[in-house]
Design a protein around this motif. Structure first.
Motif, PDB file in Angstrom:
ATOM      1  N   UNK A  90     -17.894   4.083 -40.369  1.00  0.00           N
ATOM      2  CA  UNK A  90     -17.401   4.982 -39.524  1.00  0.00           C
ATOM      3  C   UNK A  90     -16.331   5.571 -39.377  1.00  0.00           C
ATOM      4  N   UNK A  91     -15.821   4.392 -38.607  1.00  0.00           N
ATOM      5  CA  UNK A  91     -15.095   4.369 -37.413  1.00  0.00           C
ATOM      6  C   UNK A  91     -15.716   5.366 -36.268  1.00  0.00           C
ATOM      7  N   UNK A  92     -17.062   5.053 -36.154  1.00  0.00           N
ATOM      8  CA  UNK A  92     -17.737   5.709 -34.879  1.00  0.00           C
ATOM      9  C   UNK A  92     -18.132   5.028 -33.899  1.00  0.00           C
ATOM     10  N   UNK A  93     -18.632   4.997 -32.380  1.00  0.00           N
ATOM     11  CA  UNK A  93     -18.773   4.949 -31.741  1.00  0.00           C
ATOM     12  C   UNK A  93     -20.861   5.674 -31.450  1.00  0.00           C
ATOM     13  N   UNK A  94     -21.960   4.465 -31.706  1.00  0.00           N
ATOM     14  CA  UNK A  94     -22.943   4.890 -32.243  1.00  0.00           C
ATOM     15  C   UNK A  94     -24.194   4.610 -32.040  1.00  0.00           C
ATOM     16  N   UNK A  95     -25.130   5.047 -30.708  1.00  0.00           N
ATOM     17  CA  UNK A  95     -26.611   4.452 -30.049  1.00  0.00           C
ATOM     18  C   UNK A  95     -27.090   3.121 -31.291  1.00  0.00           C
ATOM     19  N   UNK A  96     -26.882   2.112 -30.610  1.00  0.00           N
ATOM     20  CA  UNK A  96     -27.379   1.197 -31.352  1.00  0.00           C
ATOM     21  C   UNK A  96     -29.005   1.058 -31.214  1.00  0.00           C
ATOM     22  N   UNK A  97     -29.370   1.042 -30.037  1.00  0.00           N
ATOM     23  CA  UNK A  97     -31.042   1.250 -29.157  1.00  0.00           C
ATOM     24  C   UNK A  97     -30.467   1.791 -27.706  1.00  0.00           C
ATOM     25  N   UNK A  98     -32.293   2.334 -27.720  1.00  0.00           N
ATOM     26  CA  UNK A  98     -32.428   2.086 -26.846  1.00  0.00           C
ATOM     27  C   UNK A  98     -34.161   1.950 -26.284  1.00  0.00           C
TER      28      UNK A  98
END
Length: 138
Positions: A37-45
């Motif tokens: 997606x060429x996007x920065x996403x949340x991986x883990x909280x």
């Protein structure tokens, strides 16, 4: 999107960061770049009761990540404080393309997260030991 790397920042990244900052809903947040997606996403909280070891354990040994950690500490005047750290985790064993993508996107992504007080770049776990992080709180 960032013209240098073409990356977008998923809205969830900013929402979760604001929750960490305002309500201390999380101890840490790990972010990843989604190549498709060429996007920065949340991986883990990380839950508020998790510690620094839980945070470092959540970073993959051979993949790059960005991360935020909310460090509680006591000053030399015995005051309770906290500082928000931004980590750029780029292990030597990560793919070169990944390291370049993370490096080229870091400054813009960091600017999206208002309220970061310290930054640590690490290529090896020893470069982000708790002692090093604590030494940056002064």
């Amino acid at each position: 999107a960032n013209s240098a790397s073409g990356l977008a920042v998923n809205d969830e990244c900013k929402v979760k960061f604001r929750e960490l900052k305002a309500r201390r809903s999380f101890r840490f947040i790990v972010f990843r770049i989604d190549d498709k997606d060429m996007e920065i996403k949340v991986d883990r909280l990380g839950d508020p009761n998790q510690g620094y070891g839980d945070f470092t354990d959540s970073l993959p040994a051979d993949e790059c990540r960005y991360a935020i950690y909310d460090l509680d500490f006591t000053t030399s005047e015995n005051c309770q404080k906290s500082k928000i750290f931004f980590f750029s985790w780029s292990p030597d064993t990560a793919r070169t393309r990944s390291k370049m993508l993370y490096a080229s996107s870091k400054d813009r992504f960091r600017r999206e997260l208002d309220g970061i007080q310290c930054e640590i770049q690490a290529t090896d776990p020893s470069e982000m030991s708790l002692d090093i992080v604590r030494s940056r709180t002064n």
